[in-house]
Design a protein around this motif. Structure first.
Motif, short mmCIF file in Angstrom:
data_model
loop_
_atom_site.label_atom_id
_atom_site.label_comp_id
_atom_site.label_asym_id
_atom_site.label_seq_id
_atom_site.Cartn_x
_atom_site.Cartn_y
_atom_site.Cartn_z
N ALA A 111 -0.60 -11.06 -12.19
CA ALA A 111 -0.63 -11.46 -10.79
C ALA A 111 -0.31 -10.31 -9.87
CB ALA A 111 0.35 -12.61 -10.55
N ALA A 112 -0.59 -10.52 -8.60
CA ALA A 112 -0.24 -9.58 -7.54
C ALA A 112 0.34 -10.36 -6.37
CB ALA A 112 -1.46 -8.77 -7.10
N ILE A 113 1.13 -9.67 -5.57
CA ILE A 113 1.59 -10.18 -4.29
C ILE A 113 0.87 -9.39 -3.21
CG2 ILE A 113 3.54 -10.49 -2.72
CD1 ILE A 113 5.32 -10.76 -5.18
N TYR A 114 0.22 -10.12 -2.30
CA TYR A 114 -0.60 -9.50 -1.26
C TYR A 114 0.03 -9.71 0.11
CZ TYR A 114 -4.45 -9.39 -4.68
OH TYR A 114 -5.25 -9.16 -5.78
N VAL A 115 -0.30 -8.79 1.03
CA VAL A 115 0.08 -8.93 2.43
C VAL A 115 -1.18 -8.77 3.28
CG1 VAL A 115 0.62 -6.46 2.70
CG2 VAL A 115 1.64 -8.15 4.26
N ARG A 116 -1.22 -9.53 4.37
CA ARG A 116 -2.27 -9.36 5.38
C ARG A 116 -1.57 -9.02 6.68
NH1 ARG A 116 -6.71 -13.70 7.56
NH2 ARG A 116 -4.83 -14.59 8.44
N ARG A 117 -1.66 -7.77 7.10
CA ARG A 117 -0.89 -7.28 8.24
C ARG A 117 -1.60 -7.45 9.57
NH1 ARG A 117 0.40 -3.27 4.21
NH2 ARG A 117 2.66 -3.17 3.84
N ASP A 118 -2.91 -7.48 9.55
CA ASP A 118 -3.67 -7.47 10.80
C ASP A 118 -4.41 -8.77 11.07
OD1 ASP A 118 -5.55 -7.38 8.81
OD2 ASP A 118 -6.44 -5.48 9.39
N GLY A 119 -4.12 -9.80 10.29
CA GLY A 119 -4.84 -11.06 10.46
C GLY A 119 -6.24 -11.02 9.92
N ARG A 120 -6.60 -9.97 9.16
CA ARG A 120 -7.98 -9.87 8.67
C ARG A 120 -8.05 -9.60 7.17
NH1 ARG A 120 -8.17 -7.10 13.53
NH2 ARG A 120 -8.01 -5.07 12.51
N ARG A 121 -7.54 -8.45 6.72
CA ARG A 121 -7.79 -8.01 5.35
C ARG A 121 -6.51 -7.96 4.54
NH1 ARG A 121 -11.96 -5.98 2.70
NH2 ARG A 121 -11.59 -4.70 0.86
N TRP A 122 -6.60 -8.41 3.26
CA TRP A 122 -5.47 -8.42 2.34
C TRP A 122 -5.36 -7.09 1.60
CZ3 TRP A 122 -2.15 -12.41 2.45
CH2 TRP A 122 -2.60 -13.62 3.00
N GLU A 123 -4.12 -6.70 1.28
CA GLU A 123 -3.88 -5.56 0.40
C GLU A 123 -2.73 -5.90 -0.53
OE1 GLU A 123 -1.57 -2.20 2.35
OE2 GLU A 123 -2.51 -3.15 4.10
N ALA A 124 -2.78 -5.37 -1.74
CA ALA A 124 -1.75 -5.67 -2.74
C ALA A 124 -0.49 -4.87 -2.45
CB ALA A 124 -2.26 -5.36 -4.13
N LEU A 125 0.67 -5.57 -2.45
CA LEU A 125 1.96 -4.90 -2.35
C LEU A 125 2.45 -4.48 -3.72
CD1 LEU A 125 3.85 -7.16 0.22
CD2 LEU A 125 3.13 -4.80 0.56
N VAL A 126 2.36 -5.39 -4.69
CA VAL A 126 2.68 -5.10 -6.09
C VAL A 126 1.66 -5.84 -6.94
CG1 VAL A 126 5.16 -4.64 -5.80
CG2 VAL A 126 4.37 -6.99 -6.13
N GLY A 127 1.35 -5.28 -8.11
CA GLY A 127 0.36 -5.90 -8.97
C GLY A 127 0.73 -5.81 -10.43
N ASP A 128 -0.15 -6.39 -11.27
CA ASP A 128 0.03 -6.40 -12.73
C ASP A 128 1.40 -6.92 -13.12
OD1 ASP A 128 -2.54 -5.37 -13.21
OD2 ASP A 128 -1.83 -3.33 -12.83
N LEU A 129 1.80 -8.03 -12.53
CA LEU A 129 3.12 -8.61 -12.77
C LEU A 129 3.11 -9.43 -14.05
CD1 LEU A 129 3.72 -9.76 -9.09
CD2 LEU A 129 4.95 -7.92 -10.27
#
Length: 319
Positions: free
Chosen positions: A247-265
């Motif tokens: 799994a990964a934890i994602y953040v969407r900072r701009d209300g548009r696109r997701w990016e992974a904060l941490v992955g391969d959990l």
């Protein structure tokens, strides 16, 4: 650091000042709600024993009044009028205006035209209420997520109901209304992430940058409507199985696109939470029991809850 309440099959945990206090051990806690005006007043729902109430932050508990169904799968409290809502399996929703001393079923939910089609894949003969989201601006507005059945809506406190909302993800796992922008509602589910900008009337799936599409945990930044967090993996087998979740934890900072904060959990992050006095900080509760803080220093473990974490709430330090 925030004060954290965590609920899981093995125990309820109150995490304060680097220490942890356990209670309700072995009771199968699976969901929780904290009174918006009294953070010492906590409710937790269990898999087979109904709802419990604590007036001292989880040190002592008493049973709330019995519900017709003992499997309680979702709890929420209205920020407007402090009505306590409980969702169950099979799918039904109940309201209490006296802190769980008595309950009233909002029967219209079970009379929706789509109700006969609701079915939870591991137990296809049933379904359950997975998420309840009362509006912070309108005491009558209530959104309910059914696993598996979609998102339904009541504009009048459960007196009447609108069936599955267009565009919402049918396999609903979490709902969140943004406290500073009540018309903005988020959903995490088996299909990714969806948002509504009209208080849950209509929805749009927004998976840009979200590599994993089986989303479960969901949290919003209380001070920034453009920032949201989800936890996700490739499918239910990876999330709930015995191997690495990937799994990964994602953040969407701009209300548009997701990016992974941490992955391969290794373990799946079932629960995410933010605290109003820690902007940019996220707390995560994992299936292996770890509770971690994700901020400028990366992912840092702060406590371990026996039996895993299913629900997590973060409150201001020294409330």
């Amino acid at each position: 650091m925030a004060v954290l309440y965590a609920a899981g099959a093995g125990a309820f945990a109150a995490i304060r000042g680097g220490g942890i206090e356990l209670s309700l051990e072995g009771m199968g806690a699976g969901c929780l709600a904290v009174d918006p005006e009294d953070p010492w007043l906590v409710y937790t729902g269990t898999h087979e024993e109904g709802v419990f109430r604590s007036s001292d932050g989880g040190r002592g508990w008493e049973r709330a009044a019995a519900l017709p169904h003992r499997r309680v799968t979702a709890l929420a409290i209205s920020p407007r009028d402090r009505t306590l809502y409980a969702g169950t399996e099979p799918s039904a929703i109940f309201a209490s205006r006296d802190g769980g001393e008595s309950w009233r079923e909002l029967e219209g939910l079970r009379r929706l035209p789509s109700a006969p089609t609701w079915s939870f894949p591991p137990r296809p003969w049933t379904s359950h209420v997975r998420a309840i989201a009362p509006s912070p601006a309108d005491a009558g507005l209530l959104l309910v997520g059914i696993e598996l059945g979609g998102v339904v809506r009541s504009p009048d406190g459960g007196a009447s109901w609108q069936d599955q909302r267009p565009g919402a993800i049918a396999d609903c796992h979490a709902l969140a209304v943004h406290p500073a922008e009540p018309g903005l509602v988020y959903e995490a589910g088996g299909g990714g992430f969806a948002e509504s900008r009209d208080s849950g009337e209509s929805w749009e799936v927004r998976n840009e940058g979200l590599r994993h599409r089986y989303a479960w945990g969901l949290a919003v930044d209380p001070g920034d409507p453009g920032r949201a967090y989800v936890s996700a993996t490739s499918g239910p087998g990876r999330a709930h199985g015995q191997g690495d979740s990937g799994a990964a934890i994602y953040v969407r900072r701009d209300g548009r696109r997701w990016e992974a904060l941490v992955g391969d959990l290794d373990a799946f992050p079932y629960a995410l939470a933010t605290a109003p006095d820690e902007p940019g900080v996220l707390y995560a509760g994992f299936g292996d029991g770890r509770v971690c803080r994700l901020g400028g220093g990366g992912l840092r473990e702060v406590a371990t809850v026996p039996g895993g974490v299913a629900a997590l709430v973060a409150l201001p330090e020294g409330f």
